[in-house]
Design a protein around this motif. Structure first.
Motif, PDB file in Angstrom:
ATOM      1  N   LYS A  21       0.838  -1.199   0.000  1.00  0.00           N
ATOM      2  CA  LYS A  21       0.000   0.000   0.000  1.00  0.00           C
ATOM      3  C   LYS A  21       0.873   1.249   0.000  1.00  0.00           C
ATOM      4  O   LYS A  21       1.900   1.295   0.659  1.00  0.00           O
ATOM      5  CB  LYS A  21      -0.894   0.001   1.239  1.00  0.00           C
ATOM      6  CG  LYS A  21      -1.801   1.221   1.307  1.00  0.00           C
ATOM      7  CD  LYS A  21      -2.803   1.098   2.424  1.00  0.00           C
ATOM      8  CE  LYS A  21      -3.616   2.337   2.658  1.00  0.00           C
ATOM      9  NZ  LYS A  21      -4.298   2.921   1.547  1.00  0.00           N
ATOM     10  N   LYS A  22       0.452   2.242  -0.757  1.00  0.00           N
ATOM     11  CA  LYS A  22       1.137   3.535  -0.776  1.00  0.00           C
ATOM     12  C   LYS A  22       0.202   4.576  -0.191  1.00  0.00           C
ATOM     13  O   LYS A  22      -1.017   4.441  -0.263  1.00  0.00           O
ATOM     14  CB  LYS A  22       1.555   3.901  -2.192  1.00  0.00           C
ATOM     15  CG  LYS A  22       2.626   2.984  -2.727  1.00  0.00           C
ATOM     16  CD  LYS A  22       3.158   3.495  -4.036  1.00  0.00           C
ATOM     17  CE  LYS A  22       4.316   2.622  -4.479  1.00  0.00           C
ATOM     18  NZ  LYS A  22       5.026   3.210  -5.599  1.00  0.00           N
ATOM     19  N   TYR A  23       0.780   5.620   0.375  1.00  0.00           N
ATOM     20  CA  TYR A  23       0.027   6.620   1.122  1.00  0.00           C
ATOM     21  C   TYR A  23       0.191   8.012   0.526  1.00  0.00           C
ATOM     22  O   TYR A  23       1.250   8.365   0.009  1.00  0.00           O
ATOM     23  CB  TYR A  23       0.495   6.647   2.581  1.00  0.00           C
ATOM     24  CG  TYR A  23       0.343   5.325   3.261  1.00  0.00           C
ATOM     25  CD1 TYR A  23      -0.854   4.978   3.871  1.00  0.00           C
ATOM     26  CD2 TYR A  23       1.384   4.409   3.283  1.00  0.00           C
ATOM     27  CE1 TYR A  23      -1.017   3.753   4.491  1.00  0.00           C
ATOM     28  CE2 TYR A  23       1.235   3.181   3.893  1.00  0.00           C
ATOM     29  CZ  TYR A  23       0.037   2.854   4.499  1.00  0.00           C
ATOM     30  OH  TYR A  23      -0.122   1.636   5.100  1.00  0.00           O
ATOM     31  N   ASN A  24      -0.872   8.806   0.666  1.00  0.00           N
ATOM     32  CA  ASN A  24      -0.805  10.233   0.345  1.00  0.00           C
ATOM     33  C   ASN A  24      -0.332  10.936   1.605  1.00  0.00           C
ATOM     34  O   ASN A  24      -0.971  10.838   2.655  1.00  0.00           O
ATOM     35  CB  ASN A  24      -2.171  10.755  -0.089  1.00  0.00           C
ATOM     36  CG  ASN A  24      -2.620  10.132  -1.392  1.00  0.00           C
ATOM     37  OD1 ASN A  24      -1.814   9.815  -2.253  1.00  0.00           O
ATOM     38  ND2 ASN A  24      -3.915   9.941  -1.538  1.00  0.00           N
ATOM     39  N   ILE A  25       0.803  11.622   1.499  1.00  0.00           N
ATOM     40  CA  ILE A  25       1.485  12.214   2.643  1.00  0.00           C
ATOM     41  C   ILE A  25       1.501  13.732   2.515  1.00  0.00           C
ATOM     42  O   ILE A  25       1.734  14.264   1.432  1.00  0.00           O
ATOM     43  CB  ILE A  25       2.955  11.724   2.700  1.00  0.00           C
ATOM     44  CG1 ILE A  25       3.033  10.211   2.704  1.00  0.00           C
ATOM     45  CG2 ILE A  25       3.712  12.338   3.870  1.00  0.00           C
ATOM     46  CD1 ILE A  25       2.456   9.552   3.907  1.00  0.00           C
ATOM     47  N   GLN A  78       2.417   7.511  -2.372  1.00  0.00           N
ATOM     48  CA  GLN A  78       1.715   7.634  -3.649  1.00  0.00           C
ATOM     49  C   GLN A  78       1.774   9.079  -4.113  1.00  0.00           C
ATOM     50  O   GLN A  78       2.125   9.372  -5.241  1.00  0.00           O
ATOM     51  CB  GLN A  78       0.267   7.187  -3.512  1.00  0.00           C
ATOM     52  CG  GLN A  78      -0.495   7.308  -4.808  1.00  0.00           C
ATOM     53  CD  GLN A  78      -1.797   6.549  -4.779  1.00  0.00           C
ATOM     54  OE1 GLN A  78      -1.977   5.626  -4.001  1.00  0.00           O
ATOM     55  NE2 GLN A  78      -2.706   6.943  -5.627  1.00  0.00           N
ATOM     56  N   LYS A  87      -8.189  16.678   2.499  1.00  0.00           N
ATOM     57  CA  LYS A  87      -9.206  15.651   2.263  1.00  0.00           C
ATOM     58  C   LYS A  87      -8.633  14.314   1.796  1.00  0.00           C
ATOM     59  O   LYS A  87      -9.076  13.268   2.249  1.00  0.00           O
ATOM     60  CB  LYS A  87     -10.238  16.172   1.262  1.00  0.00           C
ATOM     61  CG  LYS A  87     -11.372  15.203   0.985  1.00  0.00           C
ATOM     62  CD  LYS A  87     -12.433  15.809   0.092  1.00  0.00           C
ATOM     63  CE  LYS A  87     -11.882  16.130  -1.265  1.00  0.00           C
ATOM     64  NZ  LYS A  87     -12.875  16.575  -2.224  1.00  0.00           N
ATOM     65  N   ASN A  88      -7.680  14.310   0.904  1.00  0.00           N
ATOM     66  CA  ASN A  88      -7.159  13.061   0.349  1.00  0.00           C
ATOM     67  C   ASN A  88      -5.809  12.654   0.936  1.00  0.00           C
ATOM     68  O   ASN A  88      -5.078  11.872   0.326  1.00  0.00           O
ATOM     69  CB  ASN A  88      -7.054  13.172  -1.175  1.00  0.00           C
ATOM     70  CG  ASN A  88      -8.422  13.301  -1.808  1.00  0.00           C
ATOM     71  OD1 ASN A  88      -9.347  12.579  -1.446  1.00  0.00           O
ATOM     72  ND2 ASN A  88      -8.569  14.230  -2.730  1.00  0.00           N
ATOM     73  N   VAL A  89      -5.492  13.172   2.115  1.00  0.00           N
ATOM     74  CA  VAL A  89      -4.214  12.864   2.759  1.00  0.00           C
ATOM     75  C   VAL A  89      -4.424  11.762   3.790  1.00  0.00           C
ATOM     76  O   VAL A  89      -5.347  11.808   4.592  1.00  0.00           O
ATOM     77  CB  VAL A  89      -3.631  14.132   3.428  1.00  0.00           C
ATOM     78  CG1 VAL A  89      -2.391  13.800   4.231  1.00  0.00           C
ATOM     79  CG2 VAL A  89      -3.325  15.186   2.372  1.00  0.00           C
ATOM     80  N   ASP A  90      -3.543  10.756   3.751  1.00  0.00           N
ATOM     81  CA  ASP A  90      -3.618   9.645   4.695  1.00  0.00           C
ATOM     82  C   ASP A  90      -2.825   9.922   5.975  1.00  0.00           C
ATOM     83  O   ASP A  90      -3.250   9.555   7.064  1.00  0.00           O
ATOM     84  CB  ASP A  90      -3.062   8.365   4.057  1.00  0.00           C
ATOM     85  CG  ASP A  90      -3.827   7.958   2.813  1.00  0.00           C
ATOM     86  OD1 ASP A  90      -5.073   7.871   2.892  1.00  0.00           O
ATOM     87  OD2 ASP A  90      -3.188   7.748   1.764  1.00  0.00           O
ATOM     88  N   ILE A  91      -1.644  10.548   5.826  1.00  0.00           N
ATOM     89  CA  ILE A  91      -0.751  10.788   6.962  1.00  0.00           C
ATOM     90  C   ILE A  91      -0.207  12.203   6.864  1.00  0.00           C
ATOM     91  O   ILE A  91       0.216  12.644   5.791  1.00  0.00           O
ATOM     92  CB  ILE A  91       0.433   9.801   6.958  1.00  0.00           C
ATOM     93  CG1 ILE A  91      -0.076   8.358   7.036  1.00  0.00           C
ATOM     94  CG2 ILE A  91       1.383  10.086   8.124  1.00  0.00           C
ATOM     95  CD1 ILE A  91       1.006   7.305   6.805  1.00  0.00           C
ATOM     96  N   GLY A 117     -10.302  13.944   7.871  1.00  0.00           N
ATOM     97  CA  GLY A 117     -10.247  12.476   7.844  1.00  0.00           C
ATOM     98  C   GLY A 117      -8.852  11.955   7.760  1.00  0.00           C
ATOM     99  O   GLY A 117      -8.575  10.845   7.503  1.00  0.00           O
TER     100      GLY A 117
END
Length: 90
Positions: free
Chosen positions: A2-6, A31, A65-69, A90
């Motif tokens: 899995k890749k993350y939006n940082i 990502q 909005k589209n950031v994971d970390i 979120g």
């Protein structure tokens, strides 16, 4: 893998640049990378690692909005204002 939006808040400062270098050195699965700082740094290019480049986005305008970390190295006053905004997204 899995890749993350940082998002790296305070990316134009010394600690923010070091966070970028560590993420690169550790081959963190990214990502999409968002380098975020104050409006005075907007548009600046930052080189990290040996050859990676990122462009600073304005924290006032940034949508989490589209950031994971989020990694934040901004001062306490900035963090008090924007980290709740990031959490709420979120």
């Amino acid at each position: 893998m899995k890749k993350y939006n940082i998002a790296v808040v305070g990316a134009s400062g010394n600690v923010g640049r070091e966070i970028l270098n560590i993420l690169n050195f550790r081959s963190f699965p990214i990502q999409e990378l968002h380098s975020v700082a104050s409006s005075k740094s907007e548009g600046q290019k930052i080189i990290y690692g040996n050859d990676k480049e990122t462009v600073i986005k304005d924290l006032e305008k940034f949508d989490f909005k589209n950031v994971d970390i989020v990694f934040s190295s901004a001062g306490s006053e900035v963090s008090k204002k924007f980290i709740p905004k990031a959490v709420k997204s979120g």
